[in-house]
Motif scaffolding. Structure first.
Motif, mmCIF file in Angstrom:
data_model
loop_
_atom_site.group_PDB
_atom_site.id
_atom_site.type_symbol
_atom_site.label_atom_id
_atom_site.label_comp_id
_atom_site.label_asym_id
_atom_site.label_seq_id
_atom_site.Cartn_x
_atom_site.Cartn_y
_atom_site.Cartn_z
ATOM 1 N N GLU A 112 33.194 53.949 48.558
ATOM 2 C CA GLU A 112 33.504 53.606 47.175
ATOM 3 C C GLU A 112 34.711 52.685 47.237
ATOM 4 O OE1 GLU A 112 35.255 53.125 44.035
ATOM 5 O OE2 GLU A 112 35.798 55.245 43.991
ATOM 6 N N LEU A 113 34.472 51.385 46.960
ATOM 7 C CA LEU A 113 35.467 50.364 47.261
ATOM 8 C C LEU A 113 36.003 49.732 45.969
ATOM 9 C CD1 LEU A 113 33.571 48.881 50.338
ATOM 10 C CD2 LEU A 113 35.215 50.767 50.281
ATOM 11 N N GLY A 114 36.200 48.446 45.982
ATOM 12 C CA GLY A 114 36.897 47.803 44.874
ATOM 13 C C GLY A 114 35.998 47.414 43.722
ATOM 14 N N GLY A 115 36.608 46.716 42.766
ATOM 15 C CA GLY A 115 35.865 46.254 41.608
ATOM 16 C C GLY A 115 36.571 45.094 40.922
ATOM 17 N N LYS A 116 35.796 44.325 40.225
ATOM 18 C CA LYS A 116 36.309 43.275 39.330
ATOM 19 C C LYS A 116 35.436 43.314 38.092
ATOM 20 C CE LYS A 116 39.282 40.096 38.393
ATOM 21 N NZ LYS A 116 40.730 40.399 38.352
ATOM 22 N N SER A 117 35.544 44.410 37.377
ATOM 23 C CA SER A 117 34.538 44.792 36.395
ATOM 24 C C SER A 117 34.709 44.049 35.072
ATOM 25 C CB SER A 117 34.596 46.296 36.160
ATOM 26 O OG SER A 117 34.344 46.985 37.376
ATOM 27 N N ALA A 118 33.567 43.677 34.505
ATOM 28 C CA ALA A 118 33.535 42.910 33.266
ATOM 29 C C ALA A 118 33.410 43.830 32.063
ATOM 30 C CB ALA A 118 32.362 41.934 33.288
ATOM 31 N N ASN A 119 34.050 43.431 30.973
ATOM 32 C CA ASN A 119 33.939 44.113 29.685
ATOM 33 C C ASN A 119 33.457 43.063 28.689
ATOM 34 O OD1 ASN A 119 34.072 46.271 27.965
ATOM 35 N ND2 ASN A 119 36.298 46.427 27.941
ATOM 36 N N VAL A 120 32.215 43.177 28.258
ATOM 37 C CA VAL A 120 31.565 42.138 27.458
ATOM 38 C C VAL A 120 31.618 42.513 25.981
ATOM 39 C CG1 VAL A 120 29.393 40.951 27.002
ATOM 40 C CG2 VAL A 120 30.039 41.506 29.360
ATOM 41 N N LEU A 121 32.206 41.638 25.178
ATOM 42 C CA LEU A 121 32.178 41.789 23.735
ATOM 43 C C LEU A 121 31.100 40.869 23.179
ATOM 44 C CD1 LEU A 121 35.973 41.816 22.722
ATOM 45 C CD2 LEU A 121 34.607 43.610 23.772
ATOM 46 N N PRO B 116 35.942 30.813 35.486
ATOM 47 C CA PRO B 116 35.145 31.785 36.251
ATOM 48 C C PRO B 116 35.312 31.669 37.758
ATOM 49 C CG PRO B 116 33.826 30.813 34.502
ATOM 50 C CD PRO B 116 35.111 30.041 34.539
ATOM 51 N N GLU B 117 35.605 30.471 38.240
ATOM 52 C CA GLU B 117 35.726 30.287 39.690
ATOM 53 C C GLU B 117 37.141 30.547 40.203
ATOM 54 O OE1 GLU B 117 36.343 26.217 37.749
ATOM 55 O OE2 GLU B 117 35.099 28.016 37.440
ATOM 56 N N SER B 118 38.089 30.844 39.330
ATOM 57 C CA SER B 118 39.473 31.040 39.745
ATOM 58 C C SER B 118 39.664 32.382 40.440
ATOM 59 C CB SER B 118 40.400 30.956 38.529
ATOM 60 O OG SER B 118 40.186 32.061 37.671
ATOM 61 N N ALA B 119 40.771 32.501 41.151
ATOM 62 C CA ALA B 119 41.051 33.731 41.890
ATOM 63 C C ALA B 119 41.180 34.918 40.948
ATOM 64 C CB ALA B 119 42.331 33.562 42.706
ATOM 65 N N LEU B 120 41.793 34.709 39.782
ATOM 66 C CA LEU B 120 42.004 35.830 38.876
ATOM 67 C C LEU B 120 40.687 36.368 38.318
ATOM 68 C CD1 LEU B 120 44.370 37.483 37.724
ATOM 69 C CD2 LEU B 120 44.228 36.063 35.677
ATOM 70 N N ALA B 121 39.672 35.533 38.273
ATOM 71 C CA ALA B 121 38.362 35.982 37.796
ATOM 72 C C ALA B 121 37.527 36.608 38.896
ATOM 73 C CB ALA B 121 37.602 34.811 37.183
ATOM 74 N N ARG B 122 37.945 36.464 40.146
ATOM 75 C CA ARG B 122 37.091 36.894 41.253
ATOM 76 C C ARG B 122 37.722 37.963 42.140
ATOM 77 N NH1 ARG B 122 32.865 33.473 41.461
ATOM 78 N NH2 ARG B 122 32.220 34.369 43.449
ATOM 79 N N GLU B 123 39.042 38.029 42.193
ATOM 80 C CA GLU B 123 39.716 38.935 43.121
ATOM 81 C C GLU B 123 40.258 40.163 42.391
ATOM 82 O OE1 GLU B 123 42.714 36.808 45.245
ATOM 83 O OE2 GLU B 123 41.337 35.223 45.905
ATOM 84 N N GLU B 124 40.164 41.321 43.048
ATOM 85 C CA GLU B 124 40.709 42.542 42.479
ATOM 86 C C GLU B 124 42.237 42.488 42.510
ATOM 87 O OE1 GLU B 124 39.644 47.229 42.697
ATOM 88 O OE2 GLU B 124 40.039 46.258 44.620
ATOM 89 N N VAL B 125 42.867 42.758 41.368
ATOM 90 C CA VAL B 125 44.324 42.706 41.255
ATOM 91 C C VAL B 125 44.936 44.084 41.486
ATOM 92 C CG1 VAL B 125 46.253 42.190 39.709
ATOM 93 C CG2 VAL B 125 44.218 40.729 39.715
ATOM 94 N N PHE B 126 44.340 45.114 40.936
ATOM 95 C CA PHE B 126 44.826 46.496 41.034
ATOM 96 C C PHE B 126 46.214 46.631 40.424
ATOM 97 C CE2 PHE B 126 44.417 50.714 43.178
ATOM 98 C CZ PHE B 126 43.098 50.924 42.839
ATOM 99 N N GLY B 127 46.324 46.127 39.219
ATOM 100 C CA GLY B 127 47.552 46.224 38.450
ATOM 101 C C GLY B 127 47.243 45.921 37.004
#
Length: 482
Positions: free
Chosen positions: A248-257, A374-385
């Motif tokens: 059970e590893l990381g995530g970069k989960s989306a919340n769609v409105l 969408p291609e930026s690091a903040l959209a693709r990498e887990e921050v954990f903060g």
């Protein structure tokens, strides 16, 4: 708790506290930056001794009637509930989550996980008839459970609960960053009457203690919650012995409105879904994907919701967010925020500076960044903060495309006034768990939890959590001869 130094210099091996030959590892209070405890950096020999104990205890535990195994797991849950205030204070001290939130989320949740697992074990298909015979599910064997620092009690419960009811014995290795909760749990496991060798605790680093455990050919299952890097290393080490791994590893989960969402409800909830435990949650919904024509209104509501949050002392009942777990973690989060500006994003709230009035402690401002590509690091990498990235979509299909544009797939959220529309979008998202209109993982502990892609292998919780710790035999025939 904040003024108490908690020291441990031993592992629980075969029902006895065995003093470690390893040096002590300090445990910090992230709110004060002071050492509040220590645990040993165990040796490879101590790891092997714990496996010896688990191997020796396994035959008798596997033969113990299911009802007795389930009763002991229930007893452990009862003891955790008895001491909920003490355990919540311990969480607040070594992890930094506000104690009033930790009571329910960090202690109440593992209690319910253990009880739900015990309930499910009674109806689990240990023997299942077939037209030509039956399927028999039996204990897999010795389990190595490697758990993280962010949700220490919950992740232990999610592994040892199903392993124990399945008839497996366990060697538990908690994170050396926050090991004190693991000691508290196994002390109560001993009090509950779990037999010697059935649950063993060893502390130490991943390269020494963790790798020794994972490499051992006597291990049937390795269950790890951690980073993608750690998961890849465990899979590599387990491969030569064909040892089963549950990751059970990381995530970069989306919340769609969706465009019919009630923003007055969804936006404050989305902030909570992103910033739970100061954003230190693998299933945090950290990409908010909003209709492009509503971007300005959503931004205004986000600023208001984040402005209402209070970051501060975990023992202050008015605190919504505590510190990050370490200086290293805080610097990693700050680096993500700084890089986002270089990628063309716009800071909407927060930032990398320390919160006002908090010069001591690993605190980070709750931060919202908009105009995220969408291609930026903040959209693709887990921050954990506590960092929320805002992206925009042009309709349901585009929202699905953006949500699925990630190497991860642990969780997702969908908001809509139309439940059928929300379910239709949810079914198209590549995620192990999708939450509609603010549903929470803790609301469905009988549901499987795990992810697609780089979010891992296998599932925890529910019946699927027990599946990870059994082997399946198909028994064919059996009619009388003659």
């Amino acid at each position: 708790m904040t003024g108490t130094l908690v020291g441990h210099d031993a592992h629980l091996i075969g029902g006895r506290w065995v003093r470690s030959a390893g040096e002590p590892i300090p445990v910090e209070n992230p709110a004060t930056e002071q050492v509040v405890g220590h645990a040993p950096a165990g040796t490879a020999a101590e790891a092997r001794a714990a496996l010896d104990a688990a191997v020796a205890a396994w035959p008798a535990w596997a033969d113990t009637p299911l009802e007795e195994r389930v009763a002991l797991v229930r007893r452990l849950a009862d003891l955790l509930e008895r001491d909920v205030d003490e355990l919540a204070a311990l969480i607040a001290t070594e992890v930094g989550m506000p104690v009033h939130l930790a009571r329910a989320a960090q202690v109440g949740l593992p209690i319910q996980v253990l009880r739900t697992t015990a309930d499910l074990a009674a109806d689990y298909p240990w023997r299942e008839p077939l037209a030509a015979g039956e399927v028999v599910r039996v204990p897999a064997g010795v389990v190595v459970a490697i758990t993280p620092w962010n949700m220490p009690l919950h992740q232990i419960a999610a592994k040892i609960g199903p392993a124990l009811v399945a008839g497996c014995t366990v060697v538990l290795k908690p994170s050396e960053i926050a090991p004190l909760c693991a000691y508290a749990l196994v002390e109560r496991a001993v009090e509950a009457g779990i037999p010697p060798g059935v649950l063993n605790l060893v502390c130490g680093t991943g390269p020494v203690m963790g790798e020794t455990l994972v490499r051992d050919p006597r291990v049937a299952v390795v269950s790890l919650t951690g980073s993608v890097r750690s998961g890849a290393r465990v899979a590599e080490l387990a491969a030569p012995t064909i040892t089963r791994v549950c990751l059970e590893l990381g995530g970069k989960s989306a919340n769609v409105l969706l465009d019919d969402t009630a923003l007055d409800v969804a936006v404050p909830a989305a902030v909570q879904q992103a910033f739970f435990n100061s954003g230190q949650a693998c299933n945090a919904l950290t990409r908010l994907i909003v209709p492009s024509h509503q971007q300005a209104e959503v931004a205004e509501r986000l600023v208001a919701a984040v402005g209402a949050l209070r970051t501060g002392d975990p023992f202050d009942p008015s605190s919504d967010l505590g510190p990050l777990v370490s200086a290293r973690q805080r610097e990693a989060v700050r680096d993500h925020v700084r890089r986002a500006a270089g990628d063309g994003a716009r800071l909407l709230a927060g930032g990398p500076e320390a919160p006002d009035g908090l010069p001591v402690g690993y605190y980070h401002r709750p931060t919202v960044v908009t105009d995220v590509r969408p291609e930026s690091a903040l959209a693709r990498e887990e921050v954990f903060g506590p960092v929320l990235a805002v992206l925009t979509h042009s309709g349901d299909d585009d929202a699905v495309r953006l949500a699925n544009a990630t190497d991860y797939g642990l969780a997702a959220g969908v908001w809509s006034a139309d439940p059928a529309r929300a379910r239709s979008v949810a079914a198209r998202l590549r995620a192990g768990q999708v939450k509609i209109n603010g549903a929470r993982t803790r609301d469905g502990l009988d549901a499987p939890f795990g992810g697609f892609g780089r979010s891992g292998l296998g599932r925890e919780l529910g019946r699927a959590g027990i599946d990870e710790f059994v082997e399946t035999t198909a028994v064919l025939g059996g009619d009388a001869i003659g």
